[in-house]
Every structure is written in structure tokens, then in C-alpha cells.
Motif scaffolding. Structure first.
Motif, PDB file in Angstrom:
ATOM      1  N   SER A 146       0.825  -1.202   0.000  1.00 38.97           N
ATOM      2  CA  SER A 146       0.000   0.000   0.000  1.00 38.97           C
ATOM      3  C   SER A 146       0.859   1.252   0.000  1.00 38.97           C
ATOM      4  O   SER A 146       0.556   2.236  -0.683  1.00 38.97           O
ATOM      5  N   ARG A 147       1.956   1.228   0.771  1.00 33.36           N
ATOM      6  CA  ARG A 147       2.855   2.389   0.791  1.00 33.36           C
ATOM      7  C   ARG A 147       3.412   2.667  -0.603  1.00 33.36           C
ATOM      8  O   ARG A 147       3.543   3.815  -1.008  1.00 33.36           O
ATOM      9  N   SER A 150      -0.762   2.850  -3.530  1.00 34.24           N
ATOM     10  CA  SER A 150      -1.784   3.885  -3.355  1.00 34.24           C
ATOM     11  C   SER A 150      -1.206   5.164  -2.746  1.00 34.24           C
ATOM     12  O   SER A 150      -1.590   6.268  -3.136  1.00 34.24           O
ATOM     13  N   ASP A 151      -0.264   5.022  -1.805  1.00 33.34           N
ATOM     14  CA  ASP A 151       0.309   6.228  -1.203  1.00 33.34           C
ATOM     15  C   ASP A 151       1.145   7.004  -2.217  1.00 33.34           C
ATOM     16  O   ASP A 151       1.088   8.242  -2.279  1.00 33.34           O
ATOM     17  N   SER A 154      -1.055   8.958  -4.552  1.00 30.88           N
ATOM     18  CA  SER A 154      -1.520  10.222  -3.974  1.00 30.88           C
ATOM     19  C   SER A 154      -0.466  11.308  -4.114  1.00 30.88           C
ATOM     20  O   SER A 154      -0.773  12.466  -4.432  1.00 30.88           O
ATOM     21  N   ARG A 214      -6.296  10.804   6.364  1.00 33.34           N
ATOM     22  CA  ARG A 214      -5.577   9.813   7.160  1.00 33.34           C
ATOM     23  C   ARG A 214      -6.386   8.520   7.226  1.00 33.34           C
ATOM     24  O   ARG A 214      -5.837   7.412   7.155  1.00 33.34           O
ATOM     25  N   ARG A 217      -6.130   6.551   3.895  1.00 32.47           N
ATOM     26  CA  ARG A 217      -4.862   5.836   3.757  1.00 32.47           C
ATOM     27  C   ARG A 217      -4.860   4.577   4.628  1.00 32.47           C
ATOM     28  O   ARG A 217      -4.332   3.542   4.246  1.00 32.47           O
ATOM     29  N   SER A 330      -4.445  14.631   0.909  1.00 33.64           N
ATOM     30  CA  SER A 330      -4.298  13.205   0.628  1.00 33.64           C
ATOM     31  C   SER A 330      -2.834  12.808   0.588  1.00 33.64           C
ATOM     32  O   SER A 330      -2.423  11.797   1.167  1.00 33.64           O
ATOM     33  N   ALA A 334      -0.380  10.406   3.011  1.00 32.98           N
ATOM     34  CA  ALA A 334       0.452   9.347   2.436  1.00 32.98           C
ATOM     35  C   ALA A 334       1.917   9.543   2.798  1.00 32.98           C
ATOM     36  O   ALA A 334       2.632   8.585   3.125  1.00 32.98           O
ATOM     37  N   LYS A 337       2.707   8.285   6.225  1.00 29.88           N
ATOM     38  CA  LYS A 337       2.872   6.828   6.283  1.00 29.88           C
ATOM     39  C   LYS A 337       4.249   6.419   5.755  1.00 29.88           C
ATOM     40  O   LYS A 337       4.932   5.568   6.335  1.00 29.88           O
TER      41      LYS A 337
END
Length: 615
Positions: A146-147, A150-151, A154, A214, A217, A330, A334, A337
Motif C-alpha cells: 500500500s505504501r 496507493s500512497d 496520492s 488519514r 490511507r 491526501s 500518504a 505513512k
């Protein structure tokens, strides 16, 4: 058990962030952005200059319209069309210049943005590979994916509009405000009065959207974690008919992600609608007051026209600013994270000044104690928590070069911990682990990995050919050396594969049996030619024929090498020169297999129980 209960313990990274922790994360994110942009300072400065020029050209247009209406048209009616023509040509030239500058800005900012993403992705991947095994076990691969997906998406969205959305909007607002004051201070005062609600709206939006993003995410990470876990365990899913349960969990996680996104979009929609409402009310007031001033002769029609054109452009940047703030919130969530991952310290860092090593294979544990952390800490405070009760209370052990030592004992006795310390997957809580008299903490990682190789119960083969996987032990090896290593461990099955050593093992080496995978991993060891070999229950998951094949290969692999063998199957112990029986991290018996069988001790009882299980 509900899906929510199943997801307890996903990690502190997925819990509600306190205000203090949020401030720490925000500072880490800002430091990260600064370090990423620092190498591109020249490019950013050039992009900013282009943006300033573009805004200057853009702001010139309405002035030329006012000039054409108030001066050019009357002059043309008097038979002097030159002034009108020059105003029209100037307006067209501004349009062309604006288009060219816009293209240059987008190309430059796009290149900078992609370079930043490339560096960020590289940093996260490189750093994650260096982090402790316990961190990976608690963080899970799905959250790390995910990091990196999707992060980063963003952040990509922000970089696409970042300089333009923020700096472009601020330059436009500043320039237009000055021009409005110059054209007519009375009407400009009406416009500036509208800033009061706009400032209040912006502050509300910043607070609300940060909290919303937040959550987005967090929930998208949980969706990815569940997806990755389900696909990795697809055999168990289908074997135990867990599809419906997984779908139920995914529906709940997806629903939470949808609700978090909906809350973020609702916040954005209220902000944009409110900004436009303020803008429309202001525009109506300006039009009313301006019309009255034109009627009274206090304002020229062309000046009012230019004022309205600028006012229209005044609120366009506010829309851009709203979009930027949305993308920024957003991306900021990200970045927090990602920064939390990058801030996690390496627990086994490389030494700044490594000592040289001439590997012979002598191992020593010098008064070593070790305890695993109770639980890996949160990214808001990235360090291991207080340790548990020591797994190894105080271990002193000397293994001469070339000796094969078997470690036996009940589950939890500390056998695997000893192997992990020897491989430097962990550093001892106190004491030293030495290889040929050198503390492992003083060795370069490359030197240690060349000198010591670990073979696990379930060896991992990467997608690719058998030859590629054997060459993992020494990437520079020739084809002949790879084939010789396979022959040395008796991996005759390779000859029956469709393309021999070039056969693709497929995902998770599904084309090979457990015994064949283990033989490939042993061929890696032969090719790597280390001084020390660690075998962590290398035959425990094999059937009898496969175990015999691997046992035969081990005689080749362990010849003239130091070896630590962890085994539950005591047939593996027969090849050892020395046996250590462990209990609660302490050595309770030490001797040759023959010596220990002759005594009425733990090893003799373990051996008797094993023989009984074979009948």
C-alpha cells in the motif's frame, strides 16, 4: 468473530493518530519532502520563474482589453485603427506566449515529479529490505505494498498539480489583487472583504480533510493487506471454503474505505461550493456597484470590463487552490505513512568502519543474551519496545572451523534464535557473536553473507529459471559452474524438466516439489562456497525419499565447512560431529551423538521417542 475483531492488531500505524503523534508525523513528512526536492533546487527555481512569466503574460491580457475598449475603439472610430490593432496583436501574442510557457512548465515540473517519485520508491524499497524480520512480520507485506502503490499515487497526484496549483494560484491571486486595487480601490475593497469567510473556510477545510485522508490511507492499506493475504493463502482459502468469509471481510473493509473517501469528498464539496458561493455573491456586488459608478462617470466602462475579467480570473485560482489543498491533504497523509517507514531504524546496521575478514568458519558466542521485543513499536515512535524474558539467558559456545554441530531440543528451546544470531538477523541484547574472532557487528554485510549461508525449512525460489535460482549463491557463476553445483547435490531431476536448468520454476516454485526446492537451495550453497552453513530444519517437511536425497546432498554441502544444524528429525543429527541439547536457552548436554546416546539424558530420550514414532 467479526471482521473488525479479526483486524485488531493490524498495527499502530492503522490506529487513530493523536495530536502529538500527528505533529511528529507531519514534521517527518516535511523533512522527507525537503530531502527529496533538494537535488532539484535548480529545476524548481526554473519552473517557478516560468510560472511567474506565465502569470505576468496572463495578467496582461485584460489590460489590453481595457485599452482596446477605452482607447482603441474610440481611436478607430476617429480613423486611427493603429491603437486597436496593436491591442489585438498584443492580446494574441500574450495568448501564444502563455501557451508556450505552460508547455515548458508542464514538461519541467513533470520531469521533476517523476524523479522525486523514483527516488522515494527506491528509498522505501531499499530501507524496507534492511529492516528487522520482526518489523516485517508485524507490518505485513500488504501494508508495505500500500505504501508503494496507493500512497505513491496520492503523491503523484500532488506533484502533477503541486507547483501549478499552489504557486500558480498564489501568484495569480497576488497579481490580480494588486491590479484590482490599481483599477478601482472601491470595488477592490468589496472583493477583499470576501477574504474573511474564505480564510475561515480554508482553515476548516485543512483540519477536516487531513483527518479524512488519514482514514482513507488507513483503510486502503487494510483492503490491500486482506487482498494480498487472501491471494497468498489461496490454497487454504479454497481447501477450507473460506471464500464467503473473505468476501464478508472485504465488503466491510471496502465499505469503510468508501465511507472514508465519501467523507473526504463531502468535505471538499462543501469547501468548493462555499468558495464559489462567496465568489458569486462578490461578483454580483461588484457588478452592481460598478454599474452605478460607470453611470455616475466615476469609472470607465473598459476599466469595469477589465475589473470583471480579473475578478473572474481571481476566483479561478481559488478553485485551483481548493483542488491543490485536496490533493495536498491526501498526499500529506500518504507522506506521513511513508515517512514512518523511512524513520524506522535498522536494528542491524552496517558498521561505519568494517573490519576485514578471512573466513575460516570459527564461530563463537561470548556470554550472549537475547530477548525478542514484546511488540514492534508504532511508526510514531519507531523503535523496538521493551524486550521479553530472554530466550537465551547467557550462552557461551565455541564451534571450531569445520565442525558440524546439531542443535536439538523442544520447541522454544532457542535453537532457531541461535541460528538467527549467527546469521546476524538480530544482534544480541548483550555479549558478542564472533566469526573468526571478529564481532559480527564489525563486519560488512557483504563479507558476512559471503562467509555464511542459511538454508531454511521451506526455501524460497524466485520466479525465473532453475539456473537463475542456483546462481543466487554467486551471480557471476558460469553455466558450467551452475550445472556442476546441481550435480554435486544429486539434483538429477533437472534433466527431466522440459528445458533443463532453463525451466521456469513459476510462481512460488510451484513446478518443483519440496525436496526438489531443497536440492536447488543446497546447490546455491555449493556454488556460494561459504565457510559456515546454517541448516534450519532443512528436512523436516520432506517425505522419506526426499529426505534421503537431501541427506545425501548434505554430505557434499557440509564437507570441510562449519555447520549449525537445527533438526527435529534426529536422522539429520547422525551426520553431526557434535550435538548440543538445549532447554530454555541453556545447553544441558554437549557431546558426540554416540556419547549422548550412551547416557540416560535428554538426547537419549528424544532419540528413543523419535525411533518409536517410526514404528
Amino acid at each position: 468473530m467479526s471482521a473488525d475483531l479479526e483486524w485488531q492488531g493490524v498495527g499502530d500505524d492503522d490506529q487513530e493518530v493523536t495530536r502529538a503523534a500527528g505533529l511528529r508525523l507531519a514534521r517527518s513528512a516535511r523533512r522527507l519532502v525537503g530531502s527529496l526536492l533538494r537535488p532539484h533546487r535548480g529545476g524548481v527555481a526554473l519552473a517557478l520563474l516560468i510560472l511567474v512569466l506565465e502569470n505576468a503574460v496572463m495578467l496582461t491580457g485584460p489590460l489590453l482589453v481595457a485599452l482596446a475598449i477605452d482607447t482603441g475603439v474610440p481611436a478607430a472610430l476617429d480613423g486611427r485603427p493603429g491603437e486597436l490593432a496593436w491591442a489585438i496583436v498584443g492580446y494574441a501574442a500574450c495568448g501564444l506566449a502563455s501557451a508556450g510557457l505552460r508547455a515548458g512548465f508542464l514538461l519541467l515540473s513533470g520531469r521533476i515529479g517523476q524523479d522525486v517519485l523514483l527516488e522515494l520508491r527506491r528509498r522505501v524499497f531499499t530501507h524496507a529490505q534492511r529492516l528487522a524480520l520482526e518489523w516485517h512480520e508485524s507490518y505485513t507485506s500488504g501494508r508495505l505494498i500500500s505504501r508503494l502503490t496507493s500512497d505513491l499515487e496520492s503523491i503523484d497526484d500532488l506533484l502533477e498539480t503541486g507547483l501549478d496549483g499552489l504557486l500558480g494560484a498564489l501568484l495569480s491571486l497576488g497579481g490580480i489583487t494588486v491590479l484590482l486595487l490599481v483599477i478601482d480601490p472601491v470595488l477592490a475593497g468589496v472583493v477583499l472583504a470576501g477574504f474573511v469567510p474564505l480564510v475561515l473556510l480554508t482553515r476548516w477545510f485543512q483540519r477536516s480533510s487531513r483527518a479524512s485522508y488519514r482514514l482513507t490511507r488507513t483503510w486502503v492499506a487494510r483492503v490491500i493487506v486482506h487482498f494480498v493475504e487472501s491471494m497468498n493463502g489461496i490454497r487454504a482459502v479454497q481447501a477450507y471454503r473460506r471464500e464467503a468469509r473473505n468476501e464478508s471481510i472485504m465488503d466491510q473493509l471496502n465499505g469503510r474505505y468508501r465511507d472514508a473517501n465519501a467523507a473526504a469528498l463531502l468535505t471538499l464539496s462543501w469547501f468548493v461550493a462555499s468558495v464559489r458561493a462567496v465568489g458569486n455573491v462578490t461578483l454580483a456586488l461588484v457588478l452592481l456597484i460598478g454599474a452605478l459608478r460607470v453611470t455616475d462617470g466615476a469609472l470607465e466602462l473598459g476599466a469595469l470590463t477589465a475589473f470583471l475579467l480579473y475578478l473572474r480570473r481571481f476566483y479561478d485560482p481559488l478553485d485551483q487552490l481548493a483542488q491543490f489543498l485536496n490533493a495536498y491533504q491526501s498526499a500529506a497523509a500518504a507522506l506521513e505513512k511513508l515517512a514512518s517507514v523511512l524513520d524506522t531504524p535498522e536494528t542491524v546496521p552496517e558498521p561505519e568502519h568494517p573490519q576485514p575478514l578471512r573466513a575460516r568458519g570459527e564461530l563463537e558466542f561470548d556470554e550472549v543474551t537475547f530477548a525478542y521485543p514484546r511488540r514492534w513499536s508504532s511508526p510514531q515512535a519507531p523503535s523496538p519496545r521493551a524486550p521479553e524474558r530472554p530466550v537465551l539467558p547467557e550462552l557461551s559456545l565455541h564451534v571450531p572451523a569445520g565442525q558440524t554441530v546439531a542443535l536439538v531440543g523442544a520447541t522454544g528451546a532457542g535453537k532457531t534464535t541461535i541460528a538467527k544470531l549467527a546469521a546476524r538477523f538480530h544482534d544480541p541484547t548483550s555479549g558478542r557473536v564472533l566469526l573468526d574472532g571478529v564481532d559480527l557487528r564489525s563486519l560488512a554485510d557483504d563479507d558476512l553473507r559471503r562467509a555464511l549461508v542459511m538454508v531454511t525449512q521451506d526455501p524460497f525460489l524466485f520466479s525465473g529459471s532453475v539456473a537463475d535460482n542456483v546462481a543466487l549463491g554467486r551471480p557471476s557463476a558460469t553455466r558450467a559452474e551452475i550445472e556442476a553445483a546441481l550435480a554435486a547435490v544429486g539434483a538429477e531431476f533437472v534433466q527431466d524438466l522440459p528445458e533443463g536448468v532453463d525451466t521456469d520454476v513459476r510462481k512460488r516454485s510451484g513446478r518443483l516439489s519440496a525436496g526438489q526446492r531443497q536440492l536447488v537451495s543446497l546447490a546455491r550453497v555449493v556454488l556460494a562456497d561459504p565457510a559456515v552453513v546454517l541448516l534450519d530444519e532443512a528436512t523436516s517437511s520432506l517425505d522419506i525419499p526426499s529426505e534421503r536425497a537431501v541427506q545425501a546432498a548434505l554430505e557434499t554441502v557440509l564437507a570441510d565447512r562449519t555447520a549449525l544444524i537445527i533438526a527435529h528429525r534426529l536422522s539429520t543429527v547422525a551426520i553431526a560431529d557434535r550435538v548440543l541439547v538445549l532447554e530454555r536457552g541453556r545447553i544441558v548436554q554437549d557431546g558426540t551423538p554416540r556419547e549422548l546416546l550412551a547416557t540416560d539424558g535428554d538426547f537419549a530420550r528424544l532419540h528413543a521417542a523419535w525411533e518409536s514414532s517410526l514404528r
